[in-house]
Write a protein that holds these residues in place. Structure first.
Motif, PDB file in Angstrom:
ATOM      1  N   ARG A 177       0.838  -1.203   0.000  1.00 18.70           N
ATOM      2  CA  ARG A 177       0.000   0.000   0.000  1.00 18.70           C
ATOM      3  C   ARG A 177       0.872   1.252   0.000  1.00 18.70           C
ATOM      4  NH1 ARG A 177      -4.526  -0.008   4.433  1.00 18.70           N
ATOM      5  NH2 ARG A 177      -5.029   1.853   3.264  1.00 18.70           N
ATOM      6  N   ARG A 178       1.974   1.176   0.693  1.00 16.76           N
ATOM      7  CA  ARG A 178       2.905   2.306   0.732  1.00 16.76           C
ATOM      8  C   ARG A 178       3.463   2.589  -0.669  1.00 16.76           C
ATOM      9  NH1 ARG A 178       8.830   2.823   2.578  1.00 16.76           N
ATOM     10  NH2 ARG A 178       8.944   5.015   3.120  1.00 16.76           N
ATOM     11  N   ASP A 179       3.851   1.522  -1.367  1.00 17.44           N
ATOM     12  CA  ASP A 179       4.351   1.683  -2.737  1.00 17.44           C
ATOM     13  C   ASP A 179       3.287   2.312  -3.635  1.00 17.44           C
ATOM     14  OD1 ASP A 179       6.835   0.521  -2.159  1.00 17.44           O
ATOM     15  OD2 ASP A 179       6.105  -1.495  -2.626  1.00 17.44           O
ATOM     16  N   PHE A 203       0.831   4.233  -2.780  1.00 18.34           N
ATOM     17  CA  PHE A 203       0.631   5.637  -2.427  1.00 18.34           C
ATOM     18  C   PHE A 203       1.788   6.501  -2.915  1.00 18.34           C
ATOM     19  CE2 PHE A 203       1.056   9.282   0.434  1.00 18.34           C
ATOM     20  CZ  PHE A 203      -0.181   9.884   0.211  1.00 18.34           C
ATOM     21  N   LEU A 204       3.010   6.082  -2.635  1.00 21.95           N
ATOM     22  CA  LEU A 204       4.177   6.906  -2.958  1.00 21.95           C
ATOM     23  C   LEU A 204       4.503   6.951  -4.449  1.00 21.95           C
ATOM     24  CD1 LEU A 204       6.591   6.007  -0.012  1.00 21.95           C
ATOM     25  CD2 LEU A 204       5.236   8.084  -0.319  1.00 21.95           C
ATOM     26  N   LYS A 205       4.196   5.878  -5.173  1.00 21.93           N
ATOM     27  CA  LYS A 205       4.609   5.812  -6.572  1.00 21.93           C
ATOM     28  C   LYS A 205       3.484   6.030  -7.577  1.00 21.93           C
ATOM     29  CE  LYS A 205       8.449   2.926  -5.351  1.00 21.93           C
ATOM     30  NZ  LYS A 205       9.138   1.664  -5.448  1.00 21.93           N
ATOM     31  N   LEU A 248       0.257   9.621  -4.934  1.00 18.55           N
ATOM     32  CA  LEU A 248       0.816  10.943  -4.651  1.00 18.55           C
ATOM     33  C   LEU A 248       1.291  11.657  -5.919  1.00 18.55           C
ATOM     34  CD1 LEU A 248       1.244  12.823  -2.285  1.00 18.55           C
ATOM     35  CD2 LEU A 248       3.505  11.839  -1.982  1.00 18.55           C
ATOM     36  N   PRO A 249       2.091  11.016  -6.782  1.00 19.31           N
ATOM     37  CA  PRO A 249       2.483  11.704  -8.020  1.00 19.31           C
ATOM     38  C   PRO A 249       1.298  12.015  -8.939  1.00 19.31           C
ATOM     39  CG  PRO A 249       3.943   9.855  -7.625  1.00 19.31           C
ATOM     40  CD  PRO A 249       2.824   9.748  -6.629  1.00 19.31           C
TER      41      PRO A 249
END
Length: 64
Positions: A38-40, A42-44, A47-48
């Motif tokens: 989930r972090r990947d 969101f961050l990749k 968010l972008p």
């Protein structure tokens, strides 16, 4: 004064949420398929993908 701040904050939160919802769901699915967390996602992806909306909010706040 507190009411004005609350309204402005609420409007910003709604705009953030809208920006996050406009991200392509197929890209998120692809991240998960390739073993991402989930972090990947969101961050990749999220968010972008929501940067244009976040910049629009920031520019609107500067003009007030």
């Amino acid at each position: 004064m507190v009411a004005g701040i609350s309204v402005a904050l609420f409007g910003s939160i709604i705009s953030f949420y809208t920006g996050f919802q406009q991200v392509d769901s197929e890209k998120i699915t692809l991240i998960y398929t390739l073993g991402g967390t989930r972090r990947d996602a969101f961050l990749k992806v999220v968010l972008p993908g929501s940067v244009p909306i976040l910049l629009k909010i920031a520019m609107a706040k500067d003009q007030q």
